[in-house]
Design a protein around this motif. Structure first.
Motif, PDB file in Angstrom:
ATOM      1  N   ASP A  61      -7.331  -0.747  -1.270  1.00 49.59           N
ATOM      2  CA  ASP A  61      -7.118   0.422  -2.134  1.00 49.59           C
ATOM      3  C   ASP A  61      -7.716   0.231  -3.532  1.00 49.59           C
ATOM      4  OD1 ASP A  61      -5.705   1.699  -0.141  1.00 49.59           O
ATOM      5  OD2 ASP A  61      -3.747   1.028  -0.870  1.00 49.59           O
ATOM      6  N   ILE A  62      -8.088  -0.999  -3.876  1.00 48.27           N
ATOM      7  CA  ILE A  62      -8.557  -1.273  -5.232  1.00 48.27           C
ATOM      8  C   ILE A  62      -9.929  -0.644  -5.463  1.00 48.27           C
ATOM      9  CG2 ILE A  62      -9.161  -3.078  -6.890  1.00 48.27           C
ATOM     10  CD1 ILE A  62      -7.286  -4.965  -5.394  1.00 48.27           C
ATOM     11  N   ASP A  63     -10.058   0.119  -6.522  1.00 51.04           N
ATOM     12  CA  ASP A  63     -11.341   0.709  -6.919  1.00 51.04           C
ATOM     13  C   ASP A  63     -11.989  -0.238  -7.939  1.00 51.04           C
ATOM     14  OD1 ASP A  63     -13.505   2.177  -7.694  1.00 51.04           O
ATOM     15  OD2 ASP A  63     -12.372   3.891  -8.470  1.00 51.04           O
ATOM     16  N   PHE A  64     -12.798  -1.163  -7.441  1.00 51.84           N
ATOM     17  CA  PHE A  64     -13.399  -2.163  -8.311  1.00 51.84           C
ATOM     18  C   PHE A  64     -14.387  -1.548  -9.297  1.00 51.84           C
ATOM     19  CE2 PHE A  64     -11.762  -4.901  -4.969  1.00 51.84           C
ATOM     20  CZ  PHE A  64     -11.255  -5.960  -5.695  1.00 51.84           C
ATOM     21  N   ASP A  65     -14.979  -0.416  -8.939  1.00 52.79           N
ATOM     22  CA  ASP A  65     -15.907   0.242  -9.858  1.00 52.79           C
ATOM     23  C   ASP A  65     -15.203   0.712 -11.126  1.00 52.79           C
ATOM     24  OD1 ASP A  65     -18.018  -0.128  -8.127  1.00 52.79           O
ATOM     25  OD2 ASP A  65     -17.746   1.813  -7.128  1.00 52.79           O
ATOM     26  N   ALA A  66     -13.913   1.008 -10.998  1.00 54.99           N
ATOM     27  CA  ALA A  66     -13.147   1.501 -12.151  1.00 54.99           C
ATOM     28  C   ALA A  66     -12.630   0.373 -13.038  1.00 54.99           C
ATOM     29  CB  ALA A  66     -11.984   2.367 -11.678  1.00 54.99           C
ATOM     30  N   LEU A  67     -12.702  -0.860 -12.548  1.00 58.39           N
ATOM     31  CA  LEU A  67     -12.219  -1.995 -13.330  1.00 58.39           C
ATOM     32  C   LEU A  67     -13.307  -2.483 -14.283  1.00 58.39           C
ATOM     33  CD1 LEU A  67     -10.323  -4.058 -10.586  1.00 58.39           C
ATOM     34  CD2 LEU A  67      -9.321  -2.666 -12.402  1.00 58.39           C
ATOM     35  N   PRO A  68     -12.919  -3.070 -15.393  1.00 60.41           N
ATOM     36  CA  PRO A  68     -13.911  -3.623 -16.337  1.00 60.41           C
ATOM     37  C   PRO A  68     -14.599  -4.852 -15.744  1.00 60.41           C
ATOM     38  CG  PRO A  68     -11.699  -4.203 -17.019  1.00 60.41           C
ATOM     39  CD  PRO A  68     -11.542  -3.245 -15.876  1.00 60.41           C
ATOM     40  N   ASN A  69     -15.524  -5.411 -16.485  1.00 56.28           N
ATOM     41  CA  ASN A  69     -16.293  -6.552 -16.000  1.00 56.28           C
ATOM     42  C   ASN A  69     -15.420  -7.795 -15.817  1.00 56.28           C
ATOM     43  OD1 ASN A  69     -18.857  -7.813 -15.288  1.00 56.28           O
ATOM     44  ND2 ASN A  69     -18.647  -8.953 -17.202  1.00 56.28           N
ATOM     45  N   GLN A  70     -14.354  -7.882 -16.585  1.00 57.29           N
ATOM     46  CA  GLN A  70     -13.430  -9.011 -16.489  1.00 57.29           C
ATOM     47  C   GLN A  70     -12.019  -8.484 -16.264  1.00 57.29           C
ATOM     48  OE1 GLN A  70     -14.220 -10.937 -20.313  1.00 57.29           O
ATOM     49  NE2 GLN A  70     -15.498 -12.455 -19.283  1.00 57.29           N
ATOM     50  N   PHE A  71     -11.291  -9.142 -15.362  1.00 62.30           N
ATOM     51  CA  PHE A  71      -9.932  -8.713 -15.055  1.00 62.30           C
ATOM     52  C   PHE A  71      -9.222  -9.827 -14.302  1.00 62.30           C
ATOM     53  CE2 PHE A  71     -12.748  -7.220 -11.729  1.00 62.30           C
ATOM     54  CZ  PHE A  71     -12.149  -7.697 -10.574  1.00 62.30           C
ATOM     55  N   VAL A  72      -7.903  -9.675 -14.110  1.00 59.23           N
ATOM     56  CA  VAL A  72      -7.090 -10.619 -13.359  1.00 59.23           C
ATOM     57  C   VAL A  72      -6.318  -9.847 -12.296  1.00 59.23           C
ATOM     58  CG1 VAL A  72      -5.174 -12.257 -13.460  1.00 59.23           C
ATOM     59  CG2 VAL A  72      -6.851 -12.191 -15.317  1.00 59.23           C
ATOM     60  N   LEU A  73      -6.311 -10.360 -11.074  1.00 59.32           N
ATOM     61  CA  LEU A  73      -5.510  -9.786  -9.990  1.00 59.32           C
ATOM     62  C   LEU A  73      -4.358 -10.724  -9.673  1.00 59.32           C
ATOM     63  CD1 LEU A  73      -8.234  -8.611  -7.416  1.00 59.32           C
ATOM     64  CD2 LEU A  73      -7.074  -7.212  -9.137  1.00 59.32           C
ATOM     65  N   LYS A  74      -3.191 -10.157  -9.400  1.00 59.57           N
ATOM     66  CA  LYS A  74      -2.049 -10.956  -8.962  1.00 59.57           C
ATOM     67  C   LYS A  74      -1.109 -10.071  -8.149  1.00 59.57           C
ATOM     68  CE  LYS A  74      -0.918 -12.004 -13.216  1.00 59.57           C
ATOM     69  NZ  LYS A  74      -0.198 -12.488 -14.432  1.00 59.57           N
ATOM     70  N   CYS A  75      -0.280 -10.721  -7.333  1.00 59.64           N
ATOM     71  CA  CYS A  75       0.722  -9.986  -6.558  1.00 59.64           C
ATOM     72  C   CYS A  75       2.028  -9.924  -7.334  1.00 59.64           C
ATOM     73  CB  CYS A  75       0.932 -10.640  -5.203  1.00 59.64           C
ATOM     74  SG  CYS A  75      -0.489 -10.486  -4.104  1.00 59.64           S
ATOM     75  N   THR A  76       2.755  -8.832  -7.145  1.00 58.12           N
ATOM     76  CA  THR A  76       3.933  -8.567  -7.963  1.00 58.12           C
ATOM     77  C   THR A  76       5.139  -9.400  -7.577  1.00 58.12           C
ATOM     78  OG1 THR A  76       4.494  -6.734  -6.479  1.00 58.12           O
ATOM     79  CG2 THR A  76       3.259  -6.184  -8.478  1.00 58.12           C
ATOM     80  N   HIS A  77       5.150  -9.962  -6.368  1.00 61.49           N
ATOM     81  CA  HIS A  77       6.362 -10.584  -5.822  1.00 61.49           C
ATOM     82  C   HIS A  77       6.220 -12.080  -5.627  1.00 61.49           C
ATOM     83  CE1 HIS A  77       3.749 -10.618  -2.403  1.00 61.49           C
ATOM     84  NE2 HIS A  77       4.619 -11.337  -1.711  1.00 61.49           N
ATOM     85  N   ASP A  78       5.044 -12.642  -5.936  1.00 64.01           N
ATOM     86  CA  ASP A  78       4.698 -13.975  -5.487  1.00 64.01           C
ATOM     87  C   ASP A  78       4.371 -14.865  -6.676  1.00 64.01           C
ATOM     88  OD1 ASP A  78       4.223 -15.945  -3.634  1.00 64.01           O
ATOM     89  OD2 ASP A  78       2.160 -15.339  -3.231  1.00 64.01           O
ATOM     90  N   SER A  79       4.180 -16.143  -6.400  1.00 67.22           N
ATOM     91  CA  SER A  79       3.754 -17.084  -7.417  1.00 67.22           C
ATOM     92  C   SER A  79       2.527 -17.831  -6.895  1.00 67.22           C
ATOM     93  CB  SER A  79       4.867 -18.094  -7.735  1.00 67.22           C
ATOM     94  OG  SER A  79       4.437 -19.055  -8.665  1.00 67.22           O
TER      95      SER A  79
END
Length: 276
Positions: free
Chosen positions: A77-95
């Motif tokens: 579902d992630i629209d990578f085109d809408a994200l800036p050149n730098q970003f961080v992804l993480k899951c909301t429930h996990d470590s």
């Protein structure tokens, strides 16, 4: 397996001792007791990496929050085109399910997908029976990529300041650097007077010399007090980035309560600070 049975078994495996839940004395024993008996509904919001931002902003203000760029139920579902050149992804429930993109032109989407999908499917609650995670919705968030021009090692690694708070009062903290690579990461416990604590942990290499004290240390203490008030134990994790304080996360059971302080006497001293 019922939580009580599971924790007794896990405690024996990890600590090598019988878990005393009737009259817990040590820090690790009391953390296990709190897992079973301190289950306020708001704790679920506080550990959800998406919802926690709203919770913390209401407590201390938006200026402490790292901006969220998006939230999704699945990687596709992630629209990578809408994200800036730098970003961080993480899951909301996990470590540990963390993906850092410093340049979209060199970003390996398939490697990122494998890591995020694995993290997304993991039932983090089951590992250490940390109740607050049981009902956290499994989602993915993208955050603004943050760098600190005053970092300790000349790299882009952020320094974490993790405050151990007892009923609203920080007692000590640990400083960690480079946790993206656990084989080279540095962690040391420090006192609030900014000296090495008389106890440490043996799973990471310690700092050889004191790391620089944050310029906003007093503000960090105020934030930690505000976020932990009226809670028997809470670890408040913060950053200092370009001379500003930012919220990282809230933790009720560091290492799930299976990492005792060394020397052993400090397990009892720190345990006395938790009032059940």
């Amino acid at each position: 397996m019922p939580d009580t049975w599971y924790l007794k078994m896990a405690y024996r495996i990890n600590i090598g001792k019988k878990l005393n839940l009737k009259t817990p004395q040590t820090f690790c024993e009391k953390i296990q007791w709190l897992k079973l008996h301190d289950r306020r509904p708001e704790y679920t919001l506080m550990v959800d990496k998406y919802e926690a931002k709203k919770y913390v902003a209401d407590k201390i203000g938006e200026k402490y929050i790292i901006p969220t760029l998006g939230v999704w139920d699945s990687f596709d579902d992630i629209d990578f085109d809408a994200l800036p050149n730098q970003f961080v992804l993480k899951c909301t429930h996990d470590s540990g399910g963390l993906v850092i993109c410093t340049d979209k032109n060199r970003f390996d989407k398939m490697v990122a997908k494998r890591k995020i999908v694995k993290s997304l499917s993991r039932e983090y609650y089951r590992i250490g029976r940390e109740w607050p995670y049981k009902c956290v919705k499994h989602r993915i968030i993208a955050e603004q990529y943050m760098t600190d021009n005053t970092q300790l090692n000349g790299k882009n690694d952020l320094t974490d300041y993790k405050f151990y708070c007892f009923n609203g009062e920080p007692k000590f903290l640990y400083v960690s650097l480079g946790l993206q690579d656990h084989s080279t990461a540095l962690i040391s416990y420090l006192t609030l007077d900014w000296q090495f604590a008389p106890f440490q942990r043996d799973d990471y290499k310690n700092f050889e010399k004191l790391p620089p004290k944050p310029s906003n240390f007093d503000e960090m203490l105020l934030v930690a007090r505000k976020l932990s008030e009226n809670i028997p134990f809470l670890r408040v994790d913060l950053y200092e980035i370009d001379d500003a304080v930012y919220f990282s996360e809230l933790t009720f059971s560091p290492t799930s309560g299976f990492m005792p302080f060394k020397p052993d006497m400090w397990e009892y001293i720190v345990g006395e600070w938790i009032s059940l």
